[in-house]
Design a protein around this motif. Structure first.
Motif: not given
Length: 124
Positions: A20-36, A77-81
């Motif tokens: 099984q694999h996924w192809t990455g399509l998009a990625y964005h940091e959120g407002p809490s990007a520095s938080a765990p 993040a967004l990926a497609v199967d």
């Protein structure tokens, strides 16, 4: 018996594994990007038979951008199967997931050595 290495040993012992694999399509940091991240949400978008997957996948980056903008989001993040032609949304949250739909997981440890190098936005 001949020497078995790597994948051949796995195939000999267990048969050919389904990969099984996924192809990455998009990625964005959120407002809490520095938080765990404490919560992860995974949502698959099923595309019914007879519906063309192209337009659905073309519209998906707007949804991951919307998710990333929500309060408490670390990243999205967004990926497609490609096996099922399903978009897959993965969102990491600082705390709870604020009622967003999908499968929820508690994040116990997050390995992210190359996260800072991830290109933001749409990946095609």
């Amino acid at each position: 018996m001949p020497h078995r290495t790597g994948l051949q040993g796995v195939v000999d012992d267990f048969g050919r594994p389904e990969v099984q694999h996924w192809t990455g399509l998009a990625y964005h940091e959120g407002p809490s990007a520095s938080a765990p991240a404490r919560t992860a949400v995974r949502r698959r978008q099923r595309i019914p038979a007879g519906v063309l997957p192209g337009p659905v996948v073309e519209e998906a980056p707007a949804e991951v951008r919307r998710l990333a903008a929500l309060d408490g989001v670390v990243c999205a993040a967004l990926a497609v199967d490609p096996r099922r032609w399903e978009p897959l949304y993965a969102t990491l949250w600082e705390q709870g997931s604020r009622g967003t739909p999908g499968d929820r997981y508690e994040v116990l440890r997050l390995s992210q050595p190359e996260r800072a190098a991830l290109r933001r936005g749409r990946h095609w």
